[in-house]
Design an enzyme around this catalytic site. Sequence first.
Site, short mmCIF file in Angstrom:
data_model
loop_
_atom_site.label_atom_id
_atom_site.label_comp_id
_atom_site.label_asym_id
_atom_site.label_seq_id
_atom_site.Cartn_x
_atom_site.Cartn_y
_atom_site.Cartn_z
N PHE A 11 0.81 -1.23 0.00
CA PHE A 11 0.00 0.00 0.00
C PHE A 11 0.85 1.28 0.00
O PHE A 11 0.87 2.05 -0.97
CB PHE A 11 -0.95 -0.07 1.21
N ILE A 12 1.59 1.52 1.07
CA ILE A 12 2.30 2.81 1.18
C ILE A 12 3.52 2.82 0.25
O ILE A 12 3.79 3.82 -0.43
CB ILE A 12 2.71 3.13 2.63
N LEU A 35 6.46 -10.06 -2.62
CA LEU A 35 5.10 -10.35 -3.11
C LEU A 35 4.42 -11.37 -2.21
O LEU A 35 4.10 -12.49 -2.62
CB LEU A 35 5.11 -10.80 -4.57
N ALA A 83 7.25 -5.15 5.33
CA ALA A 83 6.88 -5.62 6.67
C ALA A 83 5.62 -6.45 6.58
O ALA A 83 4.85 -6.35 5.62
CB ALA A 83 6.62 -4.43 7.60
N THR A 125 6.08 3.09 12.81
CA THR A 125 4.68 3.37 13.08
C THR A 125 4.51 3.99 14.46
O THR A 125 5.30 3.74 15.37
CB THR A 125 3.87 2.05 13.01
N ASP A 126 3.43 4.75 14.62
CA ASP A 126 3.13 5.32 15.95
C ASP A 126 2.76 4.22 16.94
O ASP A 126 2.73 4.46 18.15
CB ASP A 126 2.02 6.38 15.86
N GLU A 127 2.48 3.00 16.42
CA GLU A 127 2.07 1.93 17.34
C GLU A 127 3.20 1.51 18.28
O GLU A 127 2.95 0.84 19.28
CB GLU A 127 1.53 0.73 16.55
N TYR A 153 2.79 -7.25 16.36
CA TYR A 153 3.17 -6.35 15.25
C TYR A 153 3.96 -5.16 15.79
O TYR A 153 5.08 -4.88 15.34
CB TYR A 153 1.92 -5.87 14.49
N LYS A 157 7.95 -3.99 15.27
CA LYS A 157 8.36 -2.71 14.67
C LYS A 157 9.26 -1.93 15.64
O LYS A 157 10.24 -1.31 15.23
CB LYS A 157 7.13 -1.87 14.30
N ASN A 182 -2.03 6.13 11.29
CA ASN A 182 -2.74 5.30 10.30
C ASN A 182 -2.89 6.01 8.97
O ASN A 182 -3.36 7.15 8.91
CB ASN A 182 -4.14 4.96 10.80
N ASP A 275 -14.27 -7.73 20.45
CA ASP A 275 -13.14 -6.79 20.35
C ASP A 275 -11.83 -7.51 20.02
O ASP A 275 -11.68 -8.70 20.29
CB ASP A 275 -13.00 -6.05 21.69
P1 NAD Z 1 1.39 -3.64 3.27
O1 NAD Z 1 1.10 -4.84 4.10
O2 NAD Z 1 0.33 -3.08 2.40
O3 NAD Z 1 2.65 -3.92 2.31
C1 NAD Z 1 3.77 -4.58 2.77
C2 NAD Z 1 4.62 -4.95 1.54
O4 NAD Z 1 5.83 -5.56 2.00
C3 NAD Z 1 3.97 -5.94 0.57
O5 NAD Z 1 4.15 -5.53 -0.75
C4 NAD Z 1 4.69 -7.25 0.85
O6 NAD Z 1 4.75 -8.12 -0.28
C5 NAD Z 1 6.07 -6.74 1.24
N1 NAD Z 1 6.81 -7.70 2.07
C6 NAD Z 1 6.36 -8.35 3.17
N2 NAD Z 1 7.32 -9.14 3.65
C7 NAD Z 1 8.41 -8.97 2.85
C8 NAD Z 1 9.72 -9.51 2.86
N3 NAD Z 1 10.09 -10.41 3.79
N4 NAD Z 1 10.59 -9.09 1.93
C9 NAD Z 1 10.23 -8.20 0.98
N5 NAD Z 1 8.99 -7.67 0.91
C10 NAD Z 1 8.09 -8.05 1.86
O7 NAD Z 1 1.93 -2.55 4.30
P2 NAD Z 1 1.72 -0.96 4.33
O8 NAD Z 1 0.44 -0.67 5.00
O9 NAD Z 1 2.00 -0.42 3.00
O10 NAD Z 1 2.88 -0.55 5.33
C11 NAD Z 1 4.19 -0.30 4.84
C12 NAD Z 1 5.09 0.06 6.01
O11 NAD Z 1 4.58 1.20 6.68
C13 NAD Z 1 5.20 -1.04 7.06
O12 NAD Z 1 6.54 -1.10 7.50
C14 NAD Z 1 4.30 -0.58 8.18
O13 NAD Z 1 4.76 -1.04 9.43
C15 NAD Z 1 4.43 0.93 8.06
N6 NAD Z 1 3.28 1.74 8.51
C16 NAD Z 1 2.02 1.48 8.02
C17 NAD Z 1 0.95 2.28 8.39
C18 NAD Z 1 -0.43 2.05 7.84
O14 NAD Z 1 -1.38 2.74 8.26
N7 NAD Z 1 -0.64 1.14 6.90
C19 NAD Z 1 1.16 3.34 9.29
C20 NAD Z 1 2.46 3.58 9.76
C21 NAD Z 1 3.50 2.77 9.35
P1 TYD Z 2 -6.53 -1.37 11.25
O1 TYD Z 2 -6.93 -0.80 9.94
O2 TYD Z 2 -6.29 -2.84 11.36
O3 TYD Z 2 -5.25 -0.55 11.71
P2 TYD Z 2 -4.49 -0.53 13.17
O4 TYD Z 2 -4.95 -1.66 13.99
O5 TYD Z 2 -3.06 -0.70 12.76
O6 TYD Z 2 -4.80 0.80 13.76
O7 TYD Z 2 -7.64 -0.99 12.33
C1 TYD Z 2 -7.99 0.36 12.58
C2 TYD Z 2 -9.00 0.36 13.71
O8 TYD Z 2 -10.20 -0.26 13.24
C3 TYD Z 2 -8.57 -0.45 14.92
O9 TYD Z 2 -9.03 0.23 16.10
C4 TYD Z 2 -9.30 -1.77 14.78
C5 TYD Z 2 -10.57 -1.38 14.06
N1 TYD Z 2 -11.16 -2.40 13.15
C6 TYD Z 2 -12.50 -2.75 13.26
O10 TYD Z 2 -13.25 -2.23 14.10
N2 TYD Z 2 -13.00 -3.69 12.39
C7 TYD Z 2 -12.23 -4.31 11.46
O11 TYD Z 2 -12.74 -5.19 10.71
C8 TYD Z 2 -10.85 -3.92 11.34
C9 TYD Z 2 -9.96 -4.55 10.32
C10 TYD Z 2 -10.35 -2.96 12.21
#
Ligand code: NAD
Ligand code: TYD
Length: 339
Positions: A11-12, A35, A83, A125-127, A153, A157, A182, A275
């Site tokens: 995604f990101i 992938l 990740a 991540t802020d987590e 998770y 991180k 997020n 929950d």
């Molecule tokens: P995502 O799950 O959408 O994508 C993860 C990507 O990493 C995928 O393309 C997957 O194939 C690849 N991958 C997984 N394991 C791998 C490995 N061993 N080697 C090579 N590639 C691998 O994740 P995202 O939501 O895009 O998050 C990207 C990064 O940003 C992560 O490190 C996550 O911790 C961080 N992050 C995400 C959020 C969020 O809201 N999604 C917020 C803050 C930080």
């Molecule tokens: P998520 O998108 O999994 O991100 P994160 O847990 O990393 O913040 O979840 C965002 C919030 O939404 C979290 O409080 C959990 C809640 N949630 C639901 O209520 N229902 C769902 O089906 C999912 C996936 C998440």
Amino acid sequence: MTIVVTGGAGFIGGNFVYYILKNHPDDKVICYDKLTYAGNLETLADAQDNPNFKFVRGDISNRAEVYKLFEEEKPEVIVNFAAESHVDRSIEDPELFLRTNIIGTSILLDACKKFGIKRFHQVSTDEVYGDLPLDRPDLFFTETTNLHTSSPYSASKASADLLVQAYQRTYQIPATISRCSNNYGPYHFPEKLIPLMIINALNGKKLPVYGTGENVRDWLYVEDHCAAIDLIIRKGRVGEVYNIGGHNERTNLQVVKTILKILGKGEDLIEFVTDRKGHDQRYAIDPTKISTELGWNPTTKFDDGIQKTVAWYLENRGWWEKIISGEYKEYYSKMYDNR
Ligand code: NAD
Ligand code: TYD
């Protein structure tokens, strides 16, 4: 500049690939991605014809593959997005999170030590800060807030962050770390709250809200996150952590109701379910440091970003319909049937 974007088929990372190709047309971007279920080459379809883009399939936790990447591509910058990223999956099965998120990061750092690098950037991540209580809206995470994790998770991180800091100090790896709230926007895998709710609503399925839906997340439009990372790798100070967030706090229930309203669907689709274990209550970032030091400020307000996001899912049904027709079905019934 040659930038390796690990996890760029996710995604990101995918959004970041497009951000760099668009804003720095002289840079060469190499996406290195295993992938996994979350990686999708269709996310990168519009980059494939760009001569400055290359895709290499590989695993960050495979030392030989990573060293080969460094030998062949000679990256100047690594931005590590790769990740396992879903909290619910980490609760079901933590081990892969440790291998990818911790060991994988350590192997990338070893490669930087062995072959040299101008900048290693860890996307965190802020987590890693744990959560804040719902009744203290005056509290925010700053870069000096203690690490205090809740899920496998976030623990993985935080471990990776500590390794990055250790390699920076011990081996002088020129590293930076960003901790973002997020994200939401295009190409978001449908296991996460926002895309899951949009897609379920479009398919007339129930929207499973965990607990009472009062948990708060601080939502940032993905392009704003990409802009922040881009600034950090070019202008951020080595050894520093930068928090990224835009003061867009919403309860989960507010988010879900907003999506239903945009789609013209009734709130009767909402279903409160058991929950999440150890569910973090509230995340909220104080972005003062990146704003004052690097001049970064978010440009997309939640109300606009969520409209754009829903529109993207409506216009790109092919992208997500393929995903939810595959192994995602099994995942969904394992996580949500009888919840
Ligand atoms: P995502 O799950 O959408 O994508 C993860 C990507 O990493 C995928 O393309 C997957 O194939 C690849 N991958 C997984 N394991 C791998 C490995 N061993 N080697 C090579 N590639 C691998 O994740 P995202 O939501 O895009 O998050 C990207 C990064 O940003 C992560 O490190 C996550 O911790 C961080 N992050 C995400 C959020 C969020 O809201 N999604 C917020 C803050 C930080
Ligand atoms: P998520 O998108 O999994 O991100 P994160 O847990 O990393 O913040 O979840 C965002 C919030 O939404 C979290 O409080 C959990 C809640 N949630 C639901 O209520 N229902 C769902 O089906 C999912 C996936 C998440």
